[in-house]
Scaffold this active site. Structure first.
Site, PDB file in Angstrom:
ATOM      1  N   HIS A 291      45.978  -5.987   3.829  1.00  0.00           N
ATOM      2  CA  HIS A 291      46.528  -6.794   4.919  1.00  0.00           C
ATOM      3  C   HIS A 291      46.457  -8.279   4.592  1.00  0.00           C
ATOM      4  CE1 HIS A 291      46.120  -2.955   6.939  1.00  0.00           C
ATOM      5  NE2 HIS A 291      46.895  -3.425   7.901  1.00  0.00           N
ATOM      6  N   PRO A 292      47.460  -9.039   5.005  1.00  0.00           N
ATOM      7  CA  PRO A 292      47.482 -10.477   4.696  1.00  0.00           C
ATOM      8  C   PRO A 292      46.605 -11.271   5.653  1.00  0.00           C
ATOM      9  CG  PRO A 292      49.402  -9.917   5.999  1.00  0.00           C
ATOM     10  CD  PRO A 292      48.669  -8.613   5.758  1.00  0.00           C
ATOM     11  N   SER A 308      54.702  -7.302   9.188  1.00  0.00           N
ATOM     12  CA  SER A 308      53.649  -8.295   9.397  1.00  0.00           C
ATOM     13  C   SER A 308      54.216  -9.595   9.943  1.00  0.00           C
ATOM     14  CB  SER A 308      52.913  -8.562   8.080  1.00  0.00           C
ATOM     15  OG  SER A 308      52.124  -7.450   7.706  1.00  0.00           O
ATOM     16  N   GLU A 311      54.933  -9.123  13.596  1.00  0.00           N
ATOM     17  CA  GLU A 311      53.701  -8.989  14.371  1.00  0.00           C
ATOM     18  C   GLU A 311      53.017 -10.341  14.560  1.00  0.00           C
ATOM     19  OE1 GLU A 311      53.094  -4.442  12.738  1.00  0.00           O
ATOM     20  OE2 GLU A 311      51.993  -6.099  11.829  1.00  0.00           O
ATOM     21  N   GLN A 312      52.949 -11.140  13.493  1.00  0.00           N
ATOM     22  CA  GLN A 312      52.332 -12.458  13.632  1.00  0.00           C
ATOM     23  C   GLN A 312      53.162 -13.346  14.564  1.00  0.00           C
ATOM     24  OE1 GLN A 312      50.596 -14.475  10.335  1.00  0.00           O
ATOM     25  NE2 GLN A 312      50.101 -12.590   9.206  1.00  0.00           N
ATOM     26  N   PHE A 343      40.445 -10.951   7.656  1.00  0.00           N
ATOM     27  CA  PHE A 343      40.298 -10.718   9.092  1.00  0.00           C
ATOM     28  C   PHE A 343      41.534  -9.959   9.576  1.00  0.00           C
ATOM     29  CE2 PHE A 343      41.168 -12.032  13.464  1.00  0.00           C
ATOM     30  CZ  PHE A 343      39.938 -11.891  14.083  1.00  0.00           C
ATOM     31  N   VAL A 344      41.317  -8.766  10.157  1.00  0.00           N
ATOM     32  CA  VAL A 344      42.435  -7.937  10.620  1.00  0.00           C
ATOM     33  C   VAL A 344      42.336  -7.783  12.136  1.00  0.00           C
ATOM     34  CG1 VAL A 344      43.609  -5.713  10.456  1.00  0.00           C
ATOM     35  CG2 VAL A 344      42.461  -6.673   8.438  1.00  0.00           C
TER      36      VAL A 344
END
Length: 394
Positions: A291-292, A308, A311-312, A343-344
């Site tokens: 995950h980024p 992603s 979502e961000q 951090f996810v």
């Protein structure tokens, strides 16, 4: 599965409100009438006002009452008197006969029935008070057509997937092909605004950007398979569809392909989560590390996966000021240094303020607790992604 029709609004409302698209919740039903009012033709100068049975004045009062009726009935009801014929149509003769039409529209048959009752009651009272005779003949009846709730919900979800958070609901006063097909197949409509509501005219205009956005929403809807199709896919198709549900970790989808069929999308989600839970510690760590960082280097360079990135953006992380970006960078660095993985958090379920508040709290936890928390957040992310990819069977 049904029909989706994209059409211009043919009214000025959306354009004036600045709305790019709207969902049509219903196509208004229509009742049309021919009304004939009869009075006495007398000399305009020699007939006192109290002695008149003026068909035109009586008809005029009826027209005003019809307009008021529509305004009081419902916000989406409309009534139009489009044609009036007054006889003998002379300058100095009181009209003895007036014929006019009524076009009455409302989004539900119950409203149309109530409008019919009020219409006849209002016309009868005016006729009696004015001393004129009146005949009302209904010339057309077209039932209201509600659009399919499931298709509307899917269109709304497809809109969110392409970045449109909310689509307003409107009623179509104009009839469309969808009104014909709605009783036979699941049907929904998507409106694009037209400048000043002009249609069927050389000056008709809609923005190409709005039309393209409508096309993207419809594409998102029709390309998404139902669960039955997913259950019947070969392994390659299954992986192509679901390989990105767990970020850069196609192995999760690969491990659940053999346990098909799934009774629901929820059951599929549970199977994928179970596969991740049963994985080795190294595999779980690799899953988390796939995950980024939030607002990290990949995000700033535009190199996130589509999922992603969306979502961000849903958490408002694409609209940060310079100070906020620096704060995220400091938190990301501190978190990675402490735990050895990013951090996810499920961005769809949080806004930027809540995410920033979560950093210091989670930095105080143990590595074991944070690995477990990261997996739970990944499972939440996967649930949303599956909902975007697959429809439950219709």
């Amino acid at each position: 599965l049904g029909m989706v029709e994209v059409h211009i609004e043919q009214g000025p409302g959306m354009w004036r409100r600045g709305q790019r698209l709207a969902l049509v919740r219903a196509i208004a039903g229509r009742r049309q009438y021919r009304v004939v009012v009869r009075g006495d033709a007398n000399h305009a100068g020699a007939t006192a006002m109290q002695d008149r049975r003026d068909a035109l004045v009586g008809a005029a009062e009826m027209v005003v009452a019809i307009e008021a009726l529509a305004r009081e009935l419902d916000g989406d009801a409309v009534a139009t008197v489009g044609r009036i014929i007054a006889l003998p149509n002379a300058v100095n003769v009181i009209a003895d006969s007036v014929e006019f039409t009524i076009d009455l529209r409302a989004p539900a048959d119950g409203l149309l029935a109530e409008a019919d009752r009020r219409l006849r009651e209002a016309v009868a009272k005016i006729s009696q008070r004015r001393g004129v005779a009146v005949e009302i003949c209904q010339t057309e009846a077209v039932d209201a057509r509600p659009m399919n709730d499931l298709l509307l919900a899917r269109l709304a979800r497809s809109a969110r997937q392409v970045g449109v958070d909310e689509l307003p609901m409107v009623v179509s006063g104009a009839l469309h092909d969808s009104a014909i097909l709605a009783p036979h197949v699941a049907t929904a409509m998507l409106f694009v605004p037209s400048r000043d509501g002009i249609s069927h005219n050389p000056t008709e205009f809609s923005r190409v950007e709005d039309i393209a956005l409508a096309a993207r929403i419809v594409e998102s809807l029709v390309r998404r398979p139902v669960l039955g199709e997913v259950n019947g896919m070969n392994e390659l198709s299954f992986l192509n569809l679901l390989g990105g549900v767990f970020e850069h970790s196609q192995w999760v989808a690969k491990r659940v392909w053999e346990v098909r069929p799934f009774a629901s999308v929820g059951a599929l989600h549970e199977a994928m989560c179970s596969a991740a839970k049963c994985a080795t510690s190294d595999e779980q760590l690799a899953l988390i590390r796939a995950h980024p960082d939030l607002v990290g280097r990949l995000a700033q360079q535009g190199r996130l996966t589509r999922e992603s990135n969306e979502e961000q953006a849903s958490a408002g992380l694409d609209e940060l000021n310079h100070q906020e970006i620096e704060l995220f960078e400091r938190y990301n660095e501190a978190y990675r240094e402490r735990f050895g993985f990013p951090f996810v958090i499920c961005a769809r379920e949080h806004r930027k303020a809540a995410i920033l508040d979560a950093f210091p709290v989670r930095l105080e936890r143990s590595r074991e607790a944070e690995m477990a928390e990261a997996l739970q957040q990944i499972f939440a992310i996967a649930r949303h992604r599956l909902a975007d990819i697959i429809w439950e069977d219709a």
